[in-house]
Each structure stands twice: as C-alpha cells, then as structure tokens.
Motif scaffolding. Structure first.
Motif, PDB file in Angstrom:
ATOM      1  N   VAL A 185     -44.480 -46.462 -35.888  1.00  0.00           N
ATOM      2  CA  VAL A 185     -43.498 -47.186 -35.073  1.00  0.00           C
ATOM      3  C   VAL A 185     -42.237 -46.340 -34.977  1.00  0.00           C
ATOM      4  O   VAL A 185     -41.595 -46.053 -35.984  1.00  0.00           O
ATOM      5  N   GLY A 186     -41.896 -45.949 -33.760  1.00  0.00           N
ATOM      6  CA  GLY A 186     -40.711 -45.119 -33.558  1.00  0.00           C
ATOM      7  C   GLY A 186     -39.521 -45.888 -33.058  1.00  0.00           C
ATOM      8  O   GLY A 186     -38.370 -45.466 -33.231  1.00  0.00           O
ATOM      9  N   ALA A 187     -39.776 -47.038 -32.420  1.00  0.00           N
ATOM     10  CA  ALA A 187     -38.693 -47.860 -31.884  1.00  0.00           C
ATOM     11  C   ALA A 187     -39.156 -49.312 -31.859  1.00  0.00           C
ATOM     12  O   ALA A 187     -40.364 -49.589 -31.817  1.00  0.00           O
ATOM     13  N   VAL A 188     -38.200 -50.218 -31.877  1.00  0.00           N
ATOM     14  CA  VAL A 188     -38.497 -51.651 -31.824  1.00  0.00           C
ATOM     15  C   VAL A 188     -37.573 -52.284 -30.793  1.00  0.00           C
ATOM     16  O   VAL A 188     -36.357 -52.094 -30.838  1.00  0.00           O
TER      17      VAL A 188
ATOM     18  N   ALA B  68     -34.826 -53.012 -23.444  1.00  0.00           N
ATOM     19  CA  ALA B  68     -33.588 -53.424 -22.778  1.00  0.00           C
ATOM     20  C   ALA B  68     -32.412 -53.175 -23.715  1.00  0.00           C
ATOM     21  O   ALA B  68     -32.517 -53.349 -24.926  1.00  0.00           O
ATOM     22  N   GLY B  69     -31.287 -52.769 -23.139  1.00  0.00           N
ATOM     23  CA  GLY B  69     -30.128 -52.393 -23.932  1.00  0.00           C
ATOM     24  C   GLY B  69     -29.480 -53.533 -24.682  1.00  0.00           C
ATOM     25  O   GLY B  69     -28.662 -53.301 -25.586  1.00  0.00           O
ATOM     26  N   GLU B  70     -29.831 -54.779 -24.341  1.00  0.00           N
ATOM     27  CA  GLU B  70     -29.250 -55.913 -25.056  1.00  0.00           C
ATOM     28  C   GLU B  70     -29.578 -55.871 -26.540  1.00  0.00           C
ATOM     29  O   GLU B  70     -28.772 -56.273 -27.369  1.00  0.00           O
ATOM     30  N   LEU B  71     -30.789 -55.361 -26.885  1.00  0.00           N
ATOM     31  CA  LEU B  71     -31.156 -55.254 -28.294  1.00  0.00           C
ATOM     32  C   LEU B  71     -32.388 -54.357 -28.441  1.00  0.00           C
ATOM     33  O   LEU B  71     -33.484 -54.727 -28.028  1.00  0.00           O
ATOM     34  N   PHE B  72     -32.201 -53.169 -29.016  1.00  0.00           N
ATOM     35  CA  PHE B  72     -33.331 -52.330 -29.362  1.00  0.00           C
ATOM     36  C   PHE B  72     -32.916 -51.381 -30.472  1.00  0.00           C
ATOM     37  O   PHE B  72     -31.727 -51.204 -30.756  1.00  0.00           O
ATOM     38  N   SER B  73     -33.907 -50.778 -31.117  1.00  0.00           N
ATOM     39  CA  SER B  73     -33.619 -49.895 -32.242  1.00  0.00           C
ATOM     40  C   SER B  73     -34.533 -48.681 -32.195  1.00  0.00           C
ATOM     41  O   SER B  73     -35.551 -48.670 -31.487  1.00  0.00           O
ATOM     42  N   ILE B  74     -34.175 -47.673 -32.994  1.00  0.00           N
ATOM     43  CA  ILE B  74     -34.941 -46.436 -33.028  1.00  0.00           C
ATOM     44  C   ILE B  74     -34.745 -45.775 -34.394  1.00  0.00           C
ATOM     45  O   ILE B  74     -33.715 -45.983 -35.046  1.00  0.00           O
ATOM     46  N   ARG B  75     -35.750 -45.036 -34.831  1.00  0.00           N
ATOM     47  CA  ARG B  75     -35.564 -44.223 -36.032  1.00  0.00           C
ATOM     48  C   ARG B  75     -34.506 -43.161 -35.740  1.00  0.00           C
ATOM     49  O   ARG B  75     -34.579 -42.476 -34.709  1.00  0.00           O
ATOM     50  N   ARG B  76     -33.567 -43.008 -36.632  1.00  0.00           N
ATOM     51  CA  ARG B  76     -32.479 -42.050 -36.409  1.00  0.00           C
ATOM     52  C   ARG B  76     -33.019 -40.644 -36.161  1.00  0.00           C
ATOM     53  O   ARG B  76     -32.523 -39.933 -35.272  1.00  0.00           O
TER      54      ARG B  76
ATOM     55  N   GLN C 186     -29.727 -36.940 -20.879  1.00  0.00           N
ATOM     56  CA  GLN C 186     -28.749 -36.271 -20.039  1.00  0.00           C
ATOM     57  C   GLN C 186     -27.563 -37.187 -19.731  1.00  0.00           C
ATOM     58  O   GLN C 186     -27.714 -38.408 -19.602  1.00  0.00           O
ATOM     59  N   PRO C 187     -26.364 -36.611 -19.587  1.00  0.00           N
ATOM     60  CA  PRO C 187     -25.149 -37.425 -19.393  1.00  0.00           C
ATOM     61  C   PRO C 187     -25.185 -38.312 -18.151  1.00  0.00           C
ATOM     62  O   PRO C 187     -24.494 -39.323 -18.110  1.00  0.00           O
ATOM     63  N   ASP C 188     -25.974 -37.933 -17.146  1.00  0.00           N
ATOM     64  CA  ASP C 188     -26.022 -38.736 -15.923  1.00  0.00           C
ATOM     65  C   ASP C 188     -27.144 -39.774 -15.948  1.00  0.00           C
ATOM     66  O   ASP C 188     -27.461 -40.380 -14.918  1.00  0.00           O
ATOM     67  N   THR C 189     -27.732 -39.995 -17.130  1.00  0.00           N
ATOM     68  CA  THR C 189     -28.816 -40.983 -17.247  1.00  0.00           C
ATOM     69  C   THR C 189     -28.291 -42.386 -16.978  1.00  0.00           C
ATOM     70  O   THR C 189     -27.302 -42.815 -17.579  1.00  0.00           O
ATOM     71  N   ILE C 190     -28.961 -43.094 -16.093  1.00  0.00           N
ATOM     72  CA  ILE C 190     -28.510 -44.437 -15.706  1.00  0.00           C
ATOM     73  C   ILE C 190     -29.040 -45.496 -16.665  1.00  0.00           C
ATOM     74  O   ILE C 190     -28.294 -46.334 -17.158  1.00  0.00           O
ATOM     75  N   LEU C 191     -30.349 -45.451 -16.953  1.00  0.00           N
ATOM     76  CA  LEU C 191     -30.962 -46.405 -17.896  1.00  0.00           C
ATOM     77  C   LEU C 191     -31.188 -45.711 -19.235  1.00  0.00           C
ATOM     78  O   LEU C 191     -32.304 -45.352 -19.603  1.00  0.00           O
ATOM     79  N   ASP C 192     -30.101 -45.515 -19.969  1.00  0.00           N
ATOM     80  CA  ASP C 192     -30.190 -44.784 -21.234  1.00  0.00           C
ATOM     81  C   ASP C 192     -31.079 -45.498 -22.242  1.00  0.00           C
ATOM     82  O   ASP C 192     -31.837 -44.859 -22.980  1.00  0.00           O
ATOM     83  N   ASP C 193     -31.006 -46.833 -22.295  1.00  0.00           N
ATOM     84  CA  ASP C 193     -31.823 -47.585 -23.245  1.00  0.00           C
ATOM     85  C   ASP C 193     -33.306 -47.394 -22.962  1.00  0.00           C
ATOM     86  O   ASP C 193     -34.112 -47.169 -23.873  1.00  0.00           O
ATOM     87  N   PHE C 194     -33.684 -47.469 -21.703  1.00  0.00           N
ATOM     88  CA  PHE C 194     -35.072 -47.283 -21.293  1.00  0.00           C
ATOM     89  C   PHE C 194     -35.553 -45.880 -21.651  1.00  0.00           C
ATOM     90  O   PHE C 194     -36.633 -45.705 -22.240  1.00  0.00           O
ATOM     91  N   MET C 195     -34.755 -44.877 -21.329  1.00  0.00           N
ATOM     92  CA  MET C 195     -35.133 -43.491 -21.585  1.00  0.00           C
ATOM     93  C   MET C 195     -35.223 -43.195 -23.084  1.00  0.00           C
ATOM     94  O   MET C 195     -36.194 -42.591 -23.554  1.00  0.00           O
ATOM     95  N   ILE C 196     -34.214 -43.608 -23.850  1.00  0.00           N
ATOM     96  CA  ILE C 196     -34.188 -43.321 -25.283  1.00  0.00           C
ATOM     97  C   ILE C 196     -35.408 -43.929 -25.981  1.00  0.00           C
ATOM     98  O   ILE C 196     -36.049 -43.287 -26.814  1.00  0.00           O
ATOM     99  N   SER C 197     -35.731 -45.165 -25.617  1.00  0.00           N
ATOM    100  CA  SER C 197     -36.863 -45.825 -26.278  1.00  0.00           C
ATOM    101  C   SER C 197     -38.196 -45.208 -25.876  1.00  0.00           C
ATOM    102  O   SER C 197     -39.096 -45.036 -26.702  1.00  0.00           O
ATOM    103  N   LEU C 198     -38.362 -44.825 -24.608  1.00  0.00           N
ATOM    104  CA  LEU C 198     -39.645 -44.286 -24.172  1.00  0.00           C
ATOM    105  C   LEU C 198     -39.873 -42.847 -24.614  1.00  0.00           C
ATOM    106  O   LEU C 198     -41.021 -42.409 -24.730  1.00  0.00           O
ATOM    107  N   LEU C 199     -38.811 -42.102 -24.854  1.00  0.00           N
ATOM    108  CA  LEU C 199     -38.975 -40.714 -25.282  1.00  0.00           C
ATOM    109  C   LEU C 199     -39.740 -40.609 -26.607  1.00  0.00           C
ATOM    110  O   LEU C 199     -40.414 -39.609 -26.854  1.00  0.00           O
ATOM    111  N   VAL C 200     -39.655 -41.629 -27.446  1.00  0.00           N
ATOM    112  CA  VAL C 200     -40.379 -41.566 -28.719  1.00  0.00           C
ATOM    113  C   VAL C 200     -41.881 -41.631 -28.509  1.00  0.00           C
ATOM    114  O   VAL C 200     -42.654 -41.135 -29.326  1.00  0.00           O
ATOM    115  N   THR C 201     -42.313 -42.256 -27.394  1.00  0.00           N
ATOM    116  CA  THR C 201     -43.760 -42.378 -27.153  1.00  0.00           C
ATOM    117  C   THR C 201     -44.378 -41.036 -26.776  1.00  0.00           C
ATOM    118  O   THR C 201     -45.578 -40.833 -26.973  1.00  0.00           O
ATOM    119  N   ILE C 202     -43.576 -40.128 -26.226  1.00  0.00           N
ATOM    120  CA  ILE C 202     -44.084 -38.809 -25.864  1.00  0.00           C
ATOM    121  C   ILE C 202     -44.541 -38.052 -27.102  1.00  0.00           C
ATOM    122  O   ILE C 202     -45.480 -37.250 -27.058  1.00  0.00           O
TER     123      ILE C 202
END
Length: 388
Positions: A154-157, A199-207, A214-230
């Motif tokens: 589990v990388g993110a919740v 969703a950015g309202e509530l999510f977590s990730i292993r540090r 990237q600084p111009d990322t619009i949905l940072d929560d979506f991107m940060i959480s999905l990057l762990v699945t890669i």
C-alpha cells in the motif's frame, strides 16, 4: 450511422453505469475465490504528519485546527503542519495562536502545489496525510487511514469525501448524489486492485514515495496519489476516514470547480501515459481507462454525437419507431436538465430535475475544461469555489 449511434450510447452508458456493474461482478468473483479483504488492526501505527494548505481561510481555520487537535492517534506520533502561503487575511495569525500547530507562511502566492512541496521539506514522518482547510475529519480518520500501511504494497490511502447538503440546497443536491456513487465505485476499485486517484479533501501517502509533481500541475492530489501505482504500489480506499464539506454555493460555483477539474484531468492523462499501457498492469489500466479516461475525454462528445445521429436516423429511416422512442427519451432527458437549469436559476426546488441537470453540467464542464487546457488558460493556482 446506426453502428456509430449504438457504440456512442454504449460508451456513455459504460463510463457512468456499466463500469460499476462490471466492477461489482468482478469483486463478487474475487470474493468467491479469495474471500473478503481483511482490514489490518490499528496497532504499531506509523508516525504521521497532517498537512493543511490554506489560502484565505479565516472563516474556517480555527474550527479546522480544533477538529485536527481532536483526532485520535497515539500520543507523540501525529504532527500538525499548516501552510498559509499567499494568504492576505488573518489565516496565518489565527494559526500562530495554536502552540500545537507548526505554521509555515510566505507572503508570495505560488499555488497549492508549491505550498505542498515546501511543506514536504519539513515532513520527517513515515506517512503524510493531506486535507483541505474547509473540510472536517471524523475522529478516527487518521487511525483508519494509517492502519493500511501495515501492508507493504500500500503506497497511498484515499479517504472519503462527503458533501453536506442542507434543506435549502438547489441543484447542487446532485453533487451529493454523485459523491455517494463515486464512493461506492472507489470501494469496489480498491477491493479489485487499486483506487485510480485520490481527492484532495483527504488522502495520504508514504513519505518515501512522495514525488514532487510539476509546478503547473492542476490536480496535484490526483497526480501524487497515482504516481505511486507506477512503481507497483496500490492506492487503498478507506470510507471510514472521511472529510465533510458543504456543497458549492450554487451551480455556477460548482461549474467553475468542475471545469478546473476537467482541465486537470486531461493534463493528468497526458502526463500519465504509462497507465494507459495494459501490458504494464492490465487491471490498473482497465480501472484507469474505465473510471477516469473515458469520462475526461470522449464521453461528452459522444453524448452530442448520439443525439445528432439519432435525429439523422429518424429523418432518413421511414417507420423506425424504436429510434423515435430513443430520440424522445434523449430529448426528455435533456429537457429535464433544461428544466433543472430553469428552476435553479429562479431558486425553486424541484429536485427531480437536479440529477440530470448536474450530469449534463458535469459533461459540459469537461468540454470547457479540455478547450481551456488546450488554450493554455488554466492556471495551477487554485481559486476556491464558494461554499454554502
């Protein structure tokens, strides 16, 4: 024309309802083979930091801090970090009055993701939980999230977003219905393999898995959480950890939010191309395309195409009674949506029209979002929607 018509209708239906049916069946089959998933016990919980990025939230910030201080978690294992970059009201001053909270503030406003990146340089815990300043968590939210990290894969919740609709709510009642349906889909997604975005309202990730987007990322929560699945990790959904917020003040405010999400959605699809490759992880690609990609790309255009093709079919086919029936159903649905818009604009409550109105508004927002992103007009700096 007939083939294109039915193909368009099928994809639209599949993206919003059919995938849910398929997912339900697949989860039932998985349970029959391996049983229901076992939730880990809340023992030996990891150290955790709760990060809140707040911009001009003086109305909510004190209540948010009190809510955060009331969260259950083993003593000494939970830190609170509030970032108030760019705030021009009393948000930072209010946060500074709470000794239990670490404040980071900069006068420059560079956007939420820049504030989050800055906050992450100060985080030294095993897990980091992100939540919005205008949402309030249930008492056991952090415990229920962090217990899942006992599983090394589990990388993110992702927590659950709940929308509070008051008695005077207008067409945003559709927002509440939509999030209840989304919660059920995420529950099944998680049980089958992985949630496809948080969703950015509530999510977590292993540090250790946090990757600065990237600084111009619009949905940072979506991107940060999905990057762990890669990297082969899963994103788990935890409905017993929830963040509650009020609905958008009106449909105009909700539309503004949805257009931004749609612009961010097409940006995310372009930047997460590896998730479209079924040879890397077939189940994840299937979930990602079914739950996200179709809705954020072709579905709104196929809705328009299906209506136009239906009109052409009945205009060129004598005696096509069934297609007349289909056309009447389509026109009736869009007519209900227009009535929903009419009554909402006059602040009249006729809730039977709210769901078709909200559905059409969402898909209109996708088209607007795609064109806005293509024109380079969507900024990563967030602008809050006004809430009830």
């Amino acid at each position: 024309m007939i083939i294109a018509f039915w193909l368009s209708l099928f994809i639209v239906f599949y993206a919003f309802a059919g995938y849910g049916l398929v997912l339900f069946i697949l989860v039932k089959i998985k349970r029959a083979i391996s049983g229901k998933p076992v939730i880990p016990d809340a023992v030996n919980l990891p150290t955790c930091t709760l990060v809140v990025a707040a911009y001009n939230e003086e109305r909510f910030i004190a209540e948010k801090i009190q809510n955060s201080l009331a969260l259950n978690y083993p003593e000494g294992k939970l830190k609170l970090l509030f970032v108030t970059d760019g705030s021009t009201d009393n948000t930072a001053a209010i946060v500074s009055t709470f000794a239990q909270v670490k404040l980071m503030h900069s006068d420059a406003r560079s956007g939420k993701i820049a504030a989050v990146h800055r906050a992450m340089t100060e985080v030294d815990s095993e897990v980091v939980v992100f939540t919005d300043a205008n949402t309030f968590l249930n008492t056991d939210a952090i415990v229920n999230i962090c217990r899942h990290y006992a599983d090394e894969k589990v990388g993110a919740v992702a927590g659950e977003k709940r929308v509070h609709i008051d008695e005077t709510a207008d067409a945003t009642a559709g927002e509440g219905f939509y999030w209840k349906y989304e919660s059920k889909l995420k529950t099944w997604d998680s049980e089958l393999y992985s949630v496809v975005g948080a969703a950015g309202e509530l999510f977590s990730i292993r540090r250790e898995l946090y990757v600065p987007v990237q600084p111009d990322t619009i949905l940072d929560d979506f991107m940060i959480s999905l990057l762990v699945t890669i990297d082969g990790y899963r994103v788990v959904y935890e409905p017993d950890a929830y963040a509650t917020e009020t609905a958008s003040q009106n449909v105009k405010e909700e539309l503004k939010r949805k257009i931004r999400i749609a612009a961010g959605g097409i940006q995310s699809i372009l930047r997460l191309k590896s998730l479209l490759n079924p040879f890397r992880n077939f189940v994840l690609s299937f979930q990602y395309i079914s739950h996200r990609v179709l809705r954020w790309t072709v579905v709104p255009f196929l809705m328009i195409l299906a209506l136009l093709l239906n009109i052409l079919i009945v205009a060129t086919c004598a005696g096509c009674c069934f297609y007349w029936f289909m056309l009447i159903c389509q026109l009736g649905f869009y007519g209900m949506s227009l009535l929903g818009w009419y009554f909402e604009s006059r602040e009249m409550k006729v809730k039977i029209f709210f769901i078709p109105y909200y559905f059409c508004m969402m898909n209109y927002a996708v088209i607007r979002g795609i064109f806005r992103y293509s024109a380079g007009k969507q900024s990563a700096i967030w602008e809050k929607a006004k809430r009830q």
